[in-house]
Scaffold this motif. Structure first.
Motif, PDB file in Angstrom:
ATOM      1  N   UNK A  82     -19.675 -79.290 -24.420  1.00 44.62           N
ATOM      2  CA  UNK A  82     -19.359 -77.873 -24.445  1.00 44.62           C
ATOM      3  C   UNK A  82     -20.281 -77.046 -25.318  1.00 44.62           C
ATOM      4  N   UNK A  83     -21.154 -77.693 -26.100  1.00 39.43           N
ATOM      5  CA  UNK A  83     -22.072 -76.977 -26.975  1.00 39.43           C
ATOM      6  C   UNK A  83     -23.423 -76.777 -26.306  1.00 39.43           C
ATOM      7  N   UNK A  84     -24.039 -75.660 -26.636  1.00 40.48           N
ATOM      8  CA  UNK A  84     -25.387 -75.361 -26.198  1.00 40.48           C
ATOM      9  C   UNK A  84     -26.270 -75.173 -27.433  1.00 40.48           C
ATOM     10  N   UNK A  85     -27.542 -75.492 -27.292  1.00 37.73           N
ATOM     11  CA  UNK A  85     -28.480 -75.326 -28.399  1.00 37.73           C
ATOM     12  C   UNK A  85     -29.702 -74.538 -27.951  1.00 37.73           C
ATOM     13  N   UNK A  86     -30.345 -73.920 -28.917  1.00 36.91           N
ATOM     14  CA  UNK A  86     -31.553 -73.148 -28.652  1.00 36.91           C
ATOM     15  C   UNK A  86     -32.364 -73.074 -29.934  1.00 36.91           C
ATOM     16  N   UNK A  87     -33.593 -72.584 -29.790  1.00 40.79           N
ATOM     17  CA  UNK A  87     -34.468 -72.385 -30.941  1.00 40.79           C
ATOM     18  C   UNK A  87     -34.820 -70.904 -31.050  1.00 40.79           C
ATOM     19  N   UNK A  88     -34.632 -70.342 -32.227  1.00 43.29           N
ATOM     20  CA  UNK A  88     -34.919 -68.935 -32.469  1.00 43.29           C
ATOM     21  C   UNK A  88     -36.124 -68.794 -33.387  1.00 43.29           C
TER      22      UNK A  88
END
Length: 529
Positions: A82-88
């Motif tokens: 259910x988790x999403x990840x990204x790079x900022x």
């Protein structure tokens, strides 16, 4: 080697969200006492006039920062279901943004589950500095289903922490040796060994972290939070911060008061205090927590510290530390239980009264020559895995603190002069706190911050939560921060342990949830037990 200014989140003492703050701060308050906003003298609260207030940043986003505020994140499934990840992307230096030196900051989220109208993105931070917000989000926070239903839950590992350009300083074997360094030196030779350890640690950070070491301040981390707010599409920032996370959140409010949505600051720091005051207050806070533990322990026939009195229990613990200083005990592995590791193990158990029965057992084991239990508590505190590897928390922690504020002491002689006041604050732990506060004296990067008040004039209502017998962030700090913030309300938990939200008090949880869900601020002076 536990350093001073120790903080921990509301997770149990054995969790991997342990918090530790190195002894770095500055300001102009007296090291022993100050006056409350009402004028009444109270340890840990500084006179408002003695520290300048943090000035807000301009409302308009500078053109050089527009590429960061306008970026689009590419989300992908990660970690827990259910988790999403990204790079900022964020600029290494906000004064001189350049794509060539951009940092890549790790972000995770879990979208609102419903039912009910989505309120916004709720950023969380468990403290430290140095604790992974992403690990905390995925493992522990938040518990209430009603909060998960209405908010996208979001965490960003701050710059220098975990997945976000982590600061590194020592090898794992070097860190093992560092944690065993004697922080209560009894001779000039031991003082030299301690200062040498501090110098070697700082040198390792400088060589491995490079330019990053000068750009991991709390103000920069708060500016990263605002970039994330914009990238997530929120006009207002919603936030829950624990321990050091309260300083990060309050700093955000001070810089961007008009962008505050709903903000919970649990286990609050007082940003107006200098480092010597902070360390002295914390020594007293841990003394209060230990006395609460001891009062409970002596009720049990098998209390390893005797059944006479709280004071006698303190003397027995001090005697155990002294014995371990001279003769470390076996643990079943190559490392022995030294005084420093044992002290850290006891510190770890002070954060949550649910650890008290285990602490009784482990102290008894240590007195009988088995140091395995207290070593395990110390390892959990340091985030040392069974295979001997360390998380970067203990490196990010002093990197942030030594940059935020100037060192408490600049020389061993200054520490020696302060020892009487620290022993008075805590007969058992005071000497440890005093010498630990010397670590930033050898830091390779000069501090960029100073002690300051945070008023955040014009901010929406902010909820500050304080625990009366909190060891790491004394209750007077919560009172002080609530008095500084122009729109704050103080919610008090009368009890033990560090932080209050999500630790078993329905009264606290209901009040915080009502605020987060409906914006309902608790009545002034509300206390929970």
């Amino acid at each position: 080697m536990a350093t001073s200014r120790l903080f921990r989140t509301s997770a149990a003492a054995f969790a991997a969200t342990a918090l530790l703050i190195s002894g770095c701060s500055s300001g102009s308050s007296s090291p022993d006492s100050a006056a409350s906003p009402s004028g009444r003298t109270e340890a840990g609260v500084q006179r408002p006039a003695e520290a300048a207030s943090l000035a807000p940043l301009p409302a308009a986003t500078p053109s050089g920062l527009r590429p960061y505020y306008d970026q689009k994140l590419s989300w992908h499934p990660c970690g827990v279901a259910g988790f999403e990840c990204a790079t900022m992307k964020a600029p290494l230096d906000y004064a001189k943004p350049s794509a060539d030196t951009d940092l890549k900051l790790a972000v995770a989220r879990k979208k609102a589950t419903g039912p009910g109208r989505r309120i916004g993105s709720l950023q969380v931070n468990p403290g430290g500095p140095g604790a992974s917000a992403i690990d905390y989000l995925q493992q522990y926070a938040p518990q209430p289903a009603a909060i998960r239903a209405r908010y996208d839950m979001v965490a960003m590992d701050p710059r220098g922490v975990a997945r976000s350009a982590p600061v590194e300083c020592l090898s794992n074997k070097q860190m093992d040796r560092y944690t065993q360094t004697d922080v209560t030196p009894d001779s000039p030779a031991e003082v030299n060994k301690l200062t040498s350890a501090y110098r070697s640690f700082a040198k390792g950070c400088a060589s491995r972290a490079g330019k990053l070491l000068g750009h991991v301040s709390t103000i920069e981390a708060a500016r990263d939070m605002d970039v994330l707010r914009a990238v997530l599409g929120d006009k207002k920032a919603y936030y829950v911060g624990a321990s050091y996370g309260t300083f990060l959140g309050a700093t955000y409010a001070g810089l961007y008061p008009s962008r505050v949505g709903r903000m919970v600051l649990d286990g609050a720091l007082n940003p107006a205090l200098d480092s010597r005051t902070v360390n002295l207050n914390q020594a007293a806070g841990f003394d209060t927590a230990f006395r609460a533990f001891a009062a409970d322990c002596i009720k049990h026939k098998d209390c390893p510290l005797g059944t006479k009195s709280v004071d006698d229990a303190g003397r027995q613990l001090a005697a155990l530390f002294k014995k371990l200083d001279a003769h470390p005990v076996a643990t079943g592995e190559q490392r022995k239980l030294t005084e420093s590791l044992a002290t850290t193990g006891v510190f770890a158990a002070m954060y949550d009264q649910r650890a008290w029965p285990v602490l009784r057992e482990y102290i008894a084991q240590a007195k009988s020559g088995n140091g395995r239990g207290l070593l395990s508590l110390s390892d959990s505190y340091y985030e040392r895995e069974p295979n001997g590897t360390y998380a970067n928390q203990m490196y990010a922690n002093p990197a942030v603190n030594c940059l935020d504020l100037a060192t408490a002491f600049t020389s061993p002689d200054q520490v020696r002069a302060a020892l009487p006041s620290f022993r008075k604050a805590s007969p058992v732990f005071g000497v440890n706190f005093a010498w630990s506060a010397l670590n930033c004296a050898y830091w390779p990067v000069k501090p960029t911050g100073t002690a300051h008040r945070i008023e955040a004039k014009g901010a929406a209502p902010i909820l500050v939560v304080g625990t009366t017998r909190d060891p790491a962030t004394p209750y007077v700090w919560a009172k002080a921060l609530a008095a500084q913030l122009s729109s704050a309300t103080l919610l008090t938990y009368e009890g033990d342990g560090h932080t209050a939200y999500g630790r078993g008090s329905k009264c606290i949880d209901n009040a915080v949830n009502a605020y987060l869900l409906n914006g309902t601020v608790p009545p002034k002076g509300k206390h929970c037990k």
